[in-house]
Motif scaffolding. Sequence first.
Motif, mmCIF file in Angstrom:
data_model
loop_
_atom_site.group_PDB
_atom_site.id
_atom_site.type_symbol
_atom_site.label_atom_id
_atom_site.label_comp_id
_atom_site.label_asym_id
_atom_site.label_seq_id
_atom_site.Cartn_x
_atom_site.Cartn_y
_atom_site.Cartn_z
ATOM 1 N N GLN A 40 -27.372 65.277 5.223
ATOM 2 C CA GLN A 40 -26.753 64.401 6.223
ATOM 3 C C GLN A 40 -25.913 63.310 5.552
ATOM 4 O O GLN A 40 -24.832 62.960 6.034
ATOM 5 C CB GLN A 40 -27.826 63.786 7.114
ATOM 6 N N LEU A 41 -26.425 62.786 4.420
ATOM 7 C CA LEU A 41 -25.676 61.753 3.699
ATOM 8 C C LEU A 41 -24.392 62.341 3.117
ATOM 9 O O LEU A 41 -23.321 61.719 3.208
ATOM 10 C CB LEU A 41 -26.552 61.155 2.597
ATOM 11 N N GLU A 42 -24.471 63.530 2.520
ATOM 12 C CA GLU A 42 -23.283 64.167 1.952
ATOM 13 C C GLU A 42 -22.274 64.486 3.053
ATOM 14 O O GLU A 42 -21.063 64.321 2.859
ATOM 15 C CB GLU A 42 -23.683 65.442 1.203
ATOM 16 N N ARG A 43 -22.766 64.889 4.215
ATOM 17 C CA ARG A 43 -21.873 65.186 5.338
ATOM 18 C C ARG A 43 -21.188 63.903 5.808
ATOM 19 O O ARG A 43 -19.987 63.895 6.110
ATOM 20 C CB ARG A 43 -22.667 65.820 6.476
ATOM 21 N N SER A 44 -21.945 62.811 5.847
ATOM 22 C CA SER A 44 -21.389 61.535 6.287
ATOM 23 C C SER A 44 -20.304 61.038 5.338
ATOM 24 O O SER A 44 -19.292 60.478 5.764
ATOM 25 C CB SER A 44 -22.511 60.500 6.406
ATOM 26 N N LEU A 45 -20.543 61.218 4.027
ATOM 27 C CA LEU A 45 -19.594 60.730 3.015
ATOM 28 C C LEU A 45 -18.529 61.777 2.666
ATOM 29 O O LEU A 45 -17.579 61.468 1.938
ATOM 30 C CB LEU A 45 -20.360 60.339 1.745
ATOM 31 N N ASP A 46 -18.720 62.996 3.169
ATOM 32 C CA ASP A 46 -17.783 64.096 2.921
ATOM 33 C C ASP A 46 -17.596 64.358 1.430
ATOM 34 O O ASP A 46 -16.472 64.507 0.941
ATOM 35 C CB ASP A 46 -16.430 63.796 3.582
ATOM 36 N N THR A 47 -18.711 64.403 0.712
ATOM 37 C CA THR A 47 -18.651 64.694 -0.718
ATOM 38 C C THR A 47 -19.995 65.225 -1.190
ATOM 39 O O THR A 47 -21.037 64.966 -0.564
ATOM 40 C CB THR A 47 -18.260 63.454 -1.545
ATOM 41 N N LYS A 48 -19.970 65.933 -2.294
ATOM 42 C CA LYS A 48 -21.190 66.441 -2.914
ATOM 43 C C LYS A 48 -21.761 65.362 -3.813
ATOM 44 O O LYS A 48 -21.049 64.772 -4.639
ATOM 45 C CB LYS A 48 -20.868 67.696 -3.741
ATOM 46 N N LEU A 49 -23.068 65.097 -3.672
ATOM 47 C CA LEU A 49 -23.714 64.038 -4.457
ATOM 48 C C LEU A 49 -24.613 64.584 -5.556
ATOM 49 O O LEU A 49 -24.826 63.905 -6.563
ATOM 50 C CB LEU A 49 -24.532 63.124 -3.539
ATOM 51 N N PHE A 50 -25.150 65.784 -5.380
ATOM 52 C CA PHE A 50 -26.079 66.357 -6.361
ATOM 53 C C PHE A 50 -25.681 67.794 -6.701
ATOM 54 O O PHE A 50 -25.115 68.518 -5.876
ATOM 55 C CB PHE A 50 -27.515 66.360 -5.814
ATOM 56 N N LEU A 51 -26.028 68.174 -7.930
ATOM 57 C CA LEU A 51 -25.893 69.558 -8.380
ATOM 58 C C LEU A 51 -27.244 70.022 -8.892
ATOM 59 O O LEU A 51 -28.032 69.219 -9.414
ATOM 60 C CB LEU A 51 -24.853 69.668 -9.504
ATOM 61 N N ARG A 52 -27.507 71.333 -8.735
ATOM 62 C CA ARG A 52 -28.750 71.872 -9.270
ATOM 63 C C ARG A 52 -28.707 71.861 -10.789
ATOM 64 O O ARG A 52 -27.675 72.123 -11.400
ATOM 65 C CB ARG A 52 -28.984 73.294 -8.766
ATOM 66 N N ALA A 53 -29.856 71.544 -11.420
ATOM 67 C CA ALA A 53 -29.984 71.575 -12.878
ATOM 68 C C ALA A 53 -31.170 72.450 -13.239
ATOM 69 O O ALA A 53 -31.958 72.854 -12.368
ATOM 70 C CB ALA A 53 -30.165 70.158 -13.427
ATOM 71 N N SER A 54 -31.324 72.716 -14.533
ATOM 72 C CA SER A 54 -32.396 73.612 -14.971
ATOM 73 C C SER A 54 -33.782 73.074 -14.632
ATOM 74 O O SER A 54 -34.712 73.831 -14.363
ATOM 75 C CB SER A 54 -32.287 73.850 -16.482
ATOM 76 N N LYS A 55 -33.942 71.749 -14.671
ATOM 77 C CA LYS A 55 -35.256 71.157 -14.397
ATOM 78 C C LYS A 55 -35.228 70.240 -13.182
ATOM 79 O O LYS A 55 -35.941 69.258 -13.119
ATOM 80 C CB LYS A 55 -35.757 70.392 -15.618
ATOM 81 N N GLY A 56 -34.359 70.529 -12.239
ATOM 82 C CA GLY A 56 -34.301 69.705 -11.040
ATOM 83 C C GLY A 56 -32.893 69.616 -10.514
ATOM 84 O O GLY A 56 -32.225 70.641 -10.331
ATOM 85 N N ILE A 57 -32.414 68.395 -10.311
ATOM 86 C CA ILE A 57 -31.046 68.179 -9.856
ATOM 87 C C ILE A 57 -30.437 67.033 -10.647
ATOM 88 O O ILE A 57 -31.148 66.235 -11.273
ATOM 89 C CB ILE A 57 -31.004 67.850 -8.349
ATOM 90 N N ARG A 58 -29.111 66.954 -10.621
ATOM 91 C CA ARG A 58 -28.417 65.850 -11.293
ATOM 92 C C ARG A 58 -27.285 65.366 -10.400
ATOM 93 O O ARG A 58 -26.823 66.089 -9.509
ATOM 94 C CB ARG A 58 -27.884 66.295 -12.666
ATOM 95 N N LEU A 59 -26.858 64.173 -10.649
ATOM 96 C CA LEU A 59 -25.813 63.556 -9.839
ATOM 97 C C LEU A 59 -24.439 64.108 -10.203
ATOM 98 O O LEU A 59 -24.153 64.388 -11.375
ATOM 99 C CB LEU A 59 -25.803 62.042 -10.042
ATOM 100 N N THR A 60 -23.591 64.256 -9.214
ATOM 101 C CA THR A 60 -22.180 64.543 -9.469
ATOM 102 C C THR A 60 -21.508 63.240 -9.910
ATOM 103 O O THR A 60 -22.132 62.168 -9.920
ATOM 104 C CB THR A 60 -21.493 65.057 -8.203
ATOM 105 N N GLU A 61 -20.229 63.320 -10.233
ATOM 106 C CA GLU A 61 -19.494 62.110 -10.635
ATOM 107 C C GLU A 61 -19.498 61.102 -9.490
ATOM 108 O O GLU A 61 -19.734 59.900 -9.697
ATOM 109 C CB GLU A 61 -18.063 62.471 -11.014
#
Length: 293
Positions: A40-61
């Motif tokens: 919902q937050l990503e939809r509101s801001l119209d941007t991707k905030l996280f990417l999948r990582a090998s041990k969880g997730i990480r932030l996009t730029e």
Amino acid sequence: MAENLEYYKVFYHVAKCENLTAAAAELSVSQPAVSQVLKQLERSLDTKLFLRASKGIRLTEQGQILYEYVREGYEKILLGEKMVSSMLRLDCGELKIGASDMTLKYYLLPFLEKFHEQYPGIKVTVNNAPTPRTLHLLHQGKIDFGVVSAPFEKRQNLSVKEVRELEDVFVAGRKFIQYKNRMLDLQELEELPIIFLEGVTSTGTYMGDFLRHNGVRISPEFELATSDMIVQFALRSLGVGCVVRDFAQEYLENGRLFELRFNKIIPKRQICVVTEEKACQSRAAKEFLAMII
């Protein structure tokens, strides 16, 4: 901006943990609920905030930039909540009091000592000023309450609690020994060198009004800044000092000064605690007021 600021709380914990499960545990919610909020937050801001990582997730730029601002704001909110809780526990805070030399010395000091022993983290500021100035500071909201001596103008929205009696006296030293144990008429004060407080004070106002009401007109020989100094002048027989009895009590008891007696009693007055009725008192002020009233 997201409509629901709760989104940013979830975003903060996920970004800090870099793991949905760990963030959900910190928030005491389910992992699917966390995932839904992020979408919902990503939809509101119209941007991707996280990417999948090998041990969880990480932030996009974009997510990293947002996190730097959210982290600063959210942690300040947490710190603010912590400070408020600390103030409510009286671990910290500030107490601002207005008081004259007399009310401070002969009423407040023992309470201040007790309060400081119980709550050493509270900063206590005492604005030392005569009654008129103290009432002005109270009206301006610069002090939590005042401890003053009557008389004073009891204006609207001012709460007044009488806490201690005061007695005004005229005292003299050995040079005026002929007046000791005599019953004097108030008019005889006109022939004596009188020592008064200078400026506008409740004591000066009270005694001036009392004497004028009884037809006595005096021109003080000395006008001094403090009652303690009036006592020192009286000890040196430089005049007859007009003070509240407390200031001269020690010397009246040891005989270095004596009190003039009059055929008309000087009415007693009061030390009063004054507060603004509509003022929002701090926890520290409430605790101290409960101690002294």
